[in-house]
Design a protein around this motif. Sequence first.
Motif, short mmCIF file in Angstrom:
data_model
loop_
_atom_site.label_atom_id
_atom_site.label_comp_id
_atom_site.label_asym_id
_atom_site.label_seq_id
_atom_site.Cartn_x
_atom_site.Cartn_y
_atom_site.Cartn_z
N LEU A 15 -31.64 11.94 -37.76
CA LEU A 15 -31.11 10.62 -38.34
C LEU A 15 -29.17 11.19 -37.52
O LEU A 15 -28.99 9.81 -37.40
CB LEU A 15 -30.52 10.72 -39.56
N LEU A 16 -29.15 11.91 -36.90
CA LEU A 16 -27.91 11.75 -36.25
C LEU A 16 -28.59 11.49 -35.13
O LEU A 16 -26.70 11.32 -34.28
CB LEU A 16 -27.89 13.07 -36.30
N ASP A 17 -28.83 12.30 -34.44
CA ASP A 17 -29.17 11.03 -33.43
C ASP A 17 -29.67 10.11 -32.70
O ASP A 17 -28.75 8.81 -32.20
CB ASP A 17 -30.79 11.48 -32.51
N HIS A 147 -33.97 7.28 -46.54
CA HIS A 147 -33.39 5.92 -47.54
C HIS A 147 -31.62 5.85 -48.43
O HIS A 147 -30.65 5.47 -47.73
CB HIS A 147 -34.05 5.66 -48.56
N ALA A 148 -31.57 7.06 -48.58
CA ALA A 148 -30.03 7.20 -48.37
C ALA A 148 -28.85 7.15 -47.27
O ALA A 148 -28.00 6.94 -47.89
CB ALA A 148 -30.23 9.06 -49.46
N ALA A 149 -29.37 8.22 -46.29
CA ALA A 149 -28.62 7.82 -45.08
C ALA A 149 -28.77 6.49 -44.64
O ALA A 149 -27.35 6.29 -44.72
CB ALA A 149 -29.69 8.54 -44.10
N ALA A 150 -29.17 5.29 -45.00
CA ALA A 150 -28.75 4.59 -44.57
C ALA A 150 -28.94 3.01 -45.70
O ALA A 150 -28.02 1.78 -45.46
CB ALA A 150 -30.59 3.84 -44.09
N GLU A 151 -28.99 3.90 -46.74
CA GLU A 151 -28.20 2.97 -48.08
C GLU A 151 -26.19 2.60 -48.10
O GLU A 151 -26.17 3.63 -48.51
CB GLU A 151 -28.82 3.78 -49.52
N ARG A 152 -25.90 1.96 -47.78
CA ARG A 152 -24.45 1.72 -46.94
C ARG A 152 -23.34 1.71 -48.01
O ARG A 152 -24.04 0.59 -49.29
CB ARG A 152 -23.56 0.86 -46.15
N GLY A 153 -22.35 2.03 -48.25
CA GLY A 153 -21.68 2.14 -49.54
C GLY A 153 -21.83 2.67 -50.85
O GLY A 153 -21.35 2.15 -51.88
N THR A 154 -22.62 3.54 -50.52
CA THR A 154 -23.26 3.97 -52.18
C THR A 154 -23.06 5.53 -52.37
O THR A 154 -23.19 6.28 -51.47
CB THR A 154 -24.66 3.70 -52.60
N ARG A 155 -22.91 6.21 -52.93
CA ARG A 155 -23.46 7.81 -54.17
C ARG A 155 -24.28 8.08 -54.37
O ARG A 155 -25.14 7.29 -55.05
CB ARG A 155 -21.93 7.86 -54.32
N VAL A 156 -25.05 8.39 -53.46
CA VAL A 156 -26.63 9.33 -53.49
C VAL A 156 -26.46 10.33 -53.88
O VAL A 156 -26.12 11.85 -53.27
CB VAL A 156 -27.40 8.92 -52.35
N TYR A 157 -27.38 11.37 -54.91
CA TYR A 157 -27.76 12.80 -54.88
C TYR A 157 -28.94 12.71 -54.35
O TYR A 157 -30.14 12.58 -55.12
CB TYR A 157 -26.88 13.18 -56.07
N VAL A 158 -29.60 13.86 -53.42
CA VAL A 158 -31.11 14.03 -53.37
C VAL A 158 -31.32 15.37 -53.70
O VAL A 158 -30.42 16.31 -53.55
CB VAL A 158 -30.91 13.86 -52.13
N ARG A 159 -32.04 16.34 -55.05
CA ARG A 159 -31.89 17.04 -55.41
C ARG A 159 -33.37 17.77 -55.15
O ARG A 159 -34.33 16.99 -55.17
CB ARG A 159 -31.85 17.02 -57.08
N LEU A 160 -33.37 18.90 -53.72
CA LEU A 160 -34.14 19.79 -53.39
C LEU A 160 -34.71 20.35 -54.04
O LEU A 160 -34.12 20.86 -54.64
CB LEU A 160 -34.51 19.94 -52.07
N SER A 161 -35.89 20.92 -54.30
CA SER A 161 -36.71 22.21 -54.70
C SER A 161 -37.48 22.88 -53.82
O SER A 161 -38.18 22.37 -52.96
CB SER A 161 -36.86 21.67 -56.42
N GLU A 162 -38.01 24.16 -54.59
CA GLU A 162 -39.02 24.81 -54.31
C GLU A 162 -40.15 24.85 -54.69
O GLU A 162 -41.11 24.71 -54.23
CB GLU A 162 -38.58 25.97 -54.38
N GLN A 163 -40.71 23.97 -55.99
CA GLN A 163 -41.55 24.01 -56.46
C GLN A 163 -41.22 22.28 -55.98
O GLN A 163 -40.73 21.34 -55.60
CB GLN A 163 -41.41 23.22 -58.05
#
Length: 299
Positions: A15-17, A147-163
């Motif tokens: 995405l940085l590219d 989706h979060a990277a593309a959703e402008r003007g918002t605050r998003v929390y993505v909660r990743l897990s090992e499970q």
Amino acid sequence: MDTMRERFAAVTTRLLDEDPRLAVLLAVISADRFAEAARAHPRRVIDVGIREQLLVGAAGGLALTGMRPIVHTFASFLVERPFEQVKLDLNHQDAEAVLVSSGASYDIAAGGRTHQAPADLALLDTLGGWTVHVPGHPDEAEALVRHAAAERGTRVYVRLSEQSNRTARPVTPGRFQVLREGRAGVVVAVGPLLDAVLEATRDRDVTVLYASTVRPFDAAGLREAVAGTGAADVVLVEPYLTGTSVPFAADALRDVPHRVLPLGTAREEVRRYGTWREHVRAHGLDPAGLRERIDAFLG
């Protein structure tokens, strides 16, 4: 299969590219996974060291210049330790950002209490205005990070897990998915607890909803599912603090007499180290523990 954290690093590097507005902020954690990205984009991959308050404060500053920062570290260091900066530098300034945590709840149980974060979402709920994704599989994590990277003007929390669940589900941010229909009640399974819920209810006459996005809470989806059953009995199975989503479910059903059983991690500390799998069992979030409590509730 790769982990959610590995997938996050790989997709965010790409995405940085693709998007010059994106920047990644790190506090040592996962810096090795972004080494290639840092060489390609030295001004947009920033490691602030073990300074989590600065991590979030810098994200707020970048957001005010027009960037969309993606901020990453362990959940306890991303939400709990710098909470004042999340409150002031992001929410109060109405600054956009994507917070991506790893080490959810008891993933890093062996690290001790400093590395355990079962209350991260409950704390974030005190602020409001956040979209929260809880993927249950690396493929879902990739889709939701994109989706979060593309959703402008918002605050998003993505909660990743090992499970992780064995199978990825198609994600529709903001909507619960109906995986099974029944008449005895509705069970909402959040993120990586879906497999355990499906096993626990495999021969029970219940509707099972799957949530990979929990904020905003899909009130319409829950109401529709409850209307399709013979009883307004709802079980919320969440991989974080018990009862975190109860106020949202209660508000969704405020015009309907109903019962809600919240299942998640207990408020009382399990003062042991061990593995995340052992903590899942200790909190009764394995199939056997879930089945016993769901059966007792639904009768």
